[in-house]
Design a protein around this motif. Sequence first.
Motif, PDB file in Angstrom:
ATOM      1  N   ALA A  13      43.788  33.820  25.866  1.00 40.19           N
ATOM      2  CA  ALA A  13      42.319  33.793  25.874  1.00 40.19           C
ATOM      3  C   ALA A  13      41.764  35.105  25.317  1.00 40.19           C
ATOM      4  O   ALA A  13      40.821  35.099  24.512  1.00 40.19           O
ATOM      5  CB  ALA A  13      41.816  33.559  27.297  1.00 40.19           C
ATOM      6  N   LEU A  14      42.382  36.219  25.704  1.00 42.12           N
ATOM      7  CA  LEU A  14      41.881  37.521  25.238  1.00 42.12           C
ATOM      8  C   LEU A  14      41.960  37.633  23.713  1.00 42.12           C
ATOM      9  O   LEU A  14      41.119  38.267  23.087  1.00 42.12           O
ATOM     10  CB  LEU A  14      42.657  38.665  25.898  1.00 42.12           C
ATOM     11  N   GLU A  15      42.967  36.986  23.143  1.00 44.01           N
ATOM     12  CA  GLU A  15      43.119  36.983  21.673  1.00 44.01           C
ATOM     13  C   GLU A  15      41.924  36.315  20.999  1.00 44.01           C
ATOM     14  O   GLU A  15      41.618  36.590  19.852  1.00 44.01           O
ATOM     15  CB  GLU A  15      44.370  36.178  21.274  1.00 44.01           C
ATOM     16  N   GLN A  16      41.309  35.368  21.739  1.00 41.21           N
ATOM     17  CA  GLN A  16      40.209  34.594  21.126  1.00 41.21           C
ATOM     18  C   GLN A  16      38.836  35.188  21.414  1.00 41.21           C
ATOM     19  O   GLN A  16      37.822  34.608  21.052  1.00 41.21           O
ATOM     20  CB  GLN A  16      40.199  33.174  21.700  1.00 41.21           C
ATOM     21  N   ILE A  17      38.812  36.304  22.131  1.00 43.56           N
ATOM     22  CA  ILE A  17      37.508  36.857  22.528  1.00 43.56           C
ATOM     23  C   ILE A  17      37.125  38.026  21.643  1.00 43.56           C
ATOM     24  O   ILE A  17      37.885  38.985  21.497  1.00 43.56           O
ATOM     25  CB  ILE A  17      37.561  37.322  24.000  1.00 43.56           C
ATOM     26  N   HIS A  18      35.927  37.918  21.070  1.00 35.09           N
ATOM     27  CA  HIS A  18      35.423  39.057  20.305  1.00 35.09           C
ATOM     28  C   HIS A  18      34.041  39.423  20.856  1.00 35.09           C
ATOM     29  O   HIS A  18      33.137  38.601  20.864  1.00 35.09           O
ATOM     30  CB  HIS A  18      35.368  38.704  18.813  1.00 35.09           C
ATOM     31  N   ILE A  19      33.925  40.644  21.334  1.00 36.01           N
ATOM     32  CA  ILE A  19      32.640  41.061  21.931  1.00 36.01           C
ATOM     33  C   ILE A  19      31.970  42.090  21.016  1.00 36.01           C
ATOM     34  O   ILE A  19      32.614  43.009  20.517  1.00 36.01           O
ATOM     35  CB  ILE A  19      32.872  41.689  23.321  1.00 36.01           C
ATOM     36  N   ASP A  20      30.671  41.891  20.828  1.00 35.05           N
ATOM     37  CA  ASP A  20      29.870  42.797  19.996  1.00 35.05           C
ATOM     38  C   ASP A  20      28.555  43.081  20.696  1.00 35.05           C
ATOM     39  O   ASP A  20      28.141  42.309  21.559  1.00 35.05           O
ATOM     40  CB  ASP A  20      29.498  42.073  18.689  1.00 35.05           C
ATOM     41  N   PHE A  21      27.900  44.123  20.265  1.00 33.85           N
ATOM     42  CA  PHE A  21      26.555  44.390  20.778  1.00 33.85           C
ATOM     43  C   PHE A  21      25.610  44.436  19.595  1.00 33.85           C
ATOM     44  O   PHE A  21      25.971  44.910  18.523  1.00 33.85           O
ATOM     45  CB  PHE A  21      26.524  45.733  21.522  1.00 33.85           C
ATOM     46  N   GLN A  22      24.392  43.940  19.849  1.00 32.98           N
ATOM     47  CA  GLN A  22      23.407  43.936  18.780  1.00 32.98           C
ATOM     48  C   GLN A  22      22.092  44.441  19.357  1.00 32.98           C
ATOM     49  O   GLN A  22      21.770  44.104  20.499  1.00 32.98           O
ATOM     50  CB  GLN A  22      23.234  42.495  18.308  1.00 32.98           C
ATOM     51  N   TYR A  23      21.375  45.226  18.598  1.00 29.31           N
ATOM     52  CA  TYR A  23      20.066  45.682  19.065  1.00 29.31           C
ATOM     53  C   TYR A  23      19.005  44.734  18.550  1.00 29.31           C
ATOM     54  O   TYR A  23      18.763  44.658  17.352  1.00 29.31           O
ATOM     55  CB  TYR A  23      19.793  47.118  18.607  1.00 29.31           C
ATOM     56  N   GLY A  24      18.420  43.945  19.462  1.00 29.35           N
ATOM     57  CA  GLY A  24      17.392  42.988  19.049  1.00 29.35           C
ATOM     58  C   GLY A  24      16.066  43.411  19.642  1.00 29.35           C
ATOM     59  O   GLY A  24      15.934  44.528  20.168  1.00 29.35           O
ATOM     60  N   GLN A  25      15.075  42.505  19.574  1.00 28.69           N
ATOM     61  CA  GLN A  25      13.753  42.819  20.112  1.00 28.69           C
ATOM     62  C   GLN A  25      13.801  42.991  21.625  1.00 28.69           C
ATOM     63  O   GLN A  25      13.038  43.759  22.189  1.00 28.69           O
ATOM     64  CB  GLN A  25      12.773  41.714  19.738  1.00 28.69           C
ATOM     65  N   GLU A  26      14.734  42.268  22.266  1.00 25.28           N
ATOM     66  CA  GLU A  26      14.839  42.387  23.734  1.00 25.28           C
ATOM     67  C   GLU A  26      15.750  43.546  24.120  1.00 25.28           C
ATOM     68  O   GLU A  26      16.169  43.659  25.258  1.00 25.28           O
ATOM     69  CB  GLU A  26      15.417  41.121  24.380  1.00 25.28           C
ATOM     70  N   ARG A  70      41.749  44.564  31.489  1.00 29.99           N
ATOM     71  CA  ARG A  70      41.349  45.972  31.434  1.00 29.99           C
ATOM     72  C   ARG A  70      41.916  46.648  30.191  1.00 29.99           C
ATOM     73  O   ARG A  70      41.228  47.385  29.500  1.00 29.99           O
ATOM     74  CB  ARG A  70      41.781  46.746  32.688  1.00 29.99           C
ATOM     75  N   ARG A  71      43.202  46.384  29.936  1.00 31.50           N
ATOM     76  CA  ARG A  71      43.839  47.041  28.779  1.00 31.50           C
ATOM     77  C   ARG A  71      43.107  46.672  27.483  1.00 31.50           C
ATOM     78  O   ARG A  71      42.805  47.539  26.665  1.00 31.50           O
ATOM     79  CB  ARG A  71      45.304  46.614  28.675  1.00 31.50           C
ATOM     80  N   ALA A  72      42.794  45.383  27.337  1.00 31.53           N
ATOM     81  CA  ALA A  72      42.134  44.932  26.098  1.00 31.53           C
ATOM     82  C   ALA A  72      40.748  45.568  25.962  1.00 31.53           C
ATOM     83  O   ALA A  72      40.365  46.028  24.882  1.00 31.53           O
ATOM     84  CB  ALA A  72      42.027  43.410  26.100  1.00 31.53           C
ATOM     85  N   LEU A  73      39.996  45.610  27.070  1.00 32.26           N
ATOM     86  CA  LEU A  73      38.628  46.138  26.976  1.00 32.26           C
ATOM     87  C   LEU A  73      38.609  47.656  26.835  1.00 32.26           C
ATOM     88  O   LEU A  73      37.802  48.200  26.083  1.00 32.26           O
ATOM     89  CB  LEU A  73      37.789  45.675  28.173  1.00 32.26           C
ATOM     90  N   ASP A  77      44.464  48.815  39.681  1.00 33.13           N
ATOM     91  CA  ASP A  77      44.341  49.288  38.303  1.00 33.13           C
ATOM     92  C   ASP A  77      42.960  49.920  38.088  1.00 33.13           C
ATOM     93  O   ASP A  77      41.941  49.245  38.166  1.00 33.13           O
ATOM     94  CB  ASP A  77      44.536  48.086  37.352  1.00 33.13           C
ATOM     95  N   SER A  78      42.945  51.205  37.822  1.00 36.66           N
ATOM     96  CA  SER A  78      41.723  51.990  37.561  1.00 36.66           C
ATOM     97  C   SER A  78      40.538  51.669  38.478  1.00 36.66           C
ATOM     98  O   SER A  78      39.500  51.186  38.013  1.00 36.66           O
ATOM     99  CB  SER A  78      41.309  51.905  36.099  1.00 36.66           C
ATOM    100  N   PRO A  79      40.695  51.926  39.773  1.00 40.67           N
ATOM    101  CA  PRO A  79      39.566  51.673  40.696  1.00 40.67           C
ATOM    102  C   PRO A  79      38.394  52.617  40.421  1.00 40.67           C
ATOM    103  O   PRO A  79      38.590  53.686  39.833  1.00 40.67           O
ATOM    104  CB  PRO A  79      40.172  51.983  42.069  1.00 40.67           C
ATOM    105  N   LEU A  80      37.215  52.155  40.848  1.00 37.30           N
ATOM    106  CA  LEU A  80      36.038  53.017  40.725  1.00 37.30           C
ATOM    107  C   LEU A  80      36.240  54.254  41.588  1.00 37.30           C
ATOM    108  O   LEU A  80      36.477  54.146  42.794  1.00 37.30           O
ATOM    109  CB  LEU A  80      34.795  52.262  41.212  1.00 37.30           C
ATOM    110  N   MET A  81      36.172  55.411  40.966  1.00 35.70           N
ATOM    111  CA  MET A  81      36.183  56.663  41.738  1.00 35.70           C
ATOM    112  C   MET A  81      35.494  57.744  40.915  1.00 35.70           C
ATOM    113  O   MET A  81      35.387  57.617  39.692  1.00 35.70           O
ATOM    114  CB  MET A  81      37.609  57.072  42.107  1.00 35.70           C
ATOM    115  N   LYS A  82      35.064  58.753  41.617  1.00 35.15           N
ATOM    116  CA  LYS A  82      34.398  59.854  40.912  1.00 35.15           C
ATOM    117  C   LYS A  82      35.463  60.697  40.220  1.00 35.15           C
ATOM    118  O   LYS A  82      36.463  61.059  40.845  1.00 35.15           O
ATOM    119  CB  LYS A  82      33.625  60.694  41.938  1.00 35.15           C
TER     120      LYS A  82
END
Length: 226
Positions: A60-73, A107-110, A187-192
Amino acid sequence: MSEIIIAIDGYSSCGKSTLARALAAELTYVYIDSGAMYRAVTLFLEHGIRMDHKPSVDAALEQIHIDFQYGQEGLVTLLNGENVEEGIRSMAVAAKVSPVATIPEVRRALVRQQQALGRGKQIVMDGRDIGTVVFPHAELKIFLTASLEERVRRRSLQLLRKGLSVPDEEIRKNLLERDYIDSTRSDSPLMKAPDAVVLDNTNLTEEEQLLVTVILALTRKRRSIV
Ligand code: DC
């Protein structure tokens, strides 16, 4: 002045993204919402993928492509080219995203994608492991906190703005569950990060400008040092 990376970490609904957005706008840096990436993966995996089956998750991770776009919102999250901003902010995704974020393959992929986004510096990224794992050498790290009641209030307002009326009790339960999972996963817990500056954001509306001013002063200092 040299360019830097600003890493903002903290629990859910502490005001990280509001602050990160304001800073990025002031500095003309790029803002990246790493939580949106975990939410987009959650939305994708919801389509019948067995999360306890490593090969299925990898495929599934192989098929996921995430992008960000700056739109009006403002900043919009794209999952395989489709605007998924609404879907990733739903309560259904909020209820499942923390368990998905415990999966090491996810986590590794992101983390790899997040690190690539920060290659040119000039970036403000918020999340849970940005100062500890994604950018352990970030020049400025902020660990943001806010009281639980304030976090519930903010989350409730956010949902109301989208026309969703969710009882405070349900929001509180979801936030506490996510806090628990995010800070206790192996795996990489939230910590300061040891070198993060802790800032309390409980009174954001009155002190937002003050907080941004303080962080901009810290940024200037770091940029002239590095
Ligand atoms: O910031 P947010 O509430 O949109 O994040 C959604 C979930 O994603 C959160 O419960 C924990 C996870 N997350 C993470 O594990 N690491 C990050 N860097 C960002 C988010």
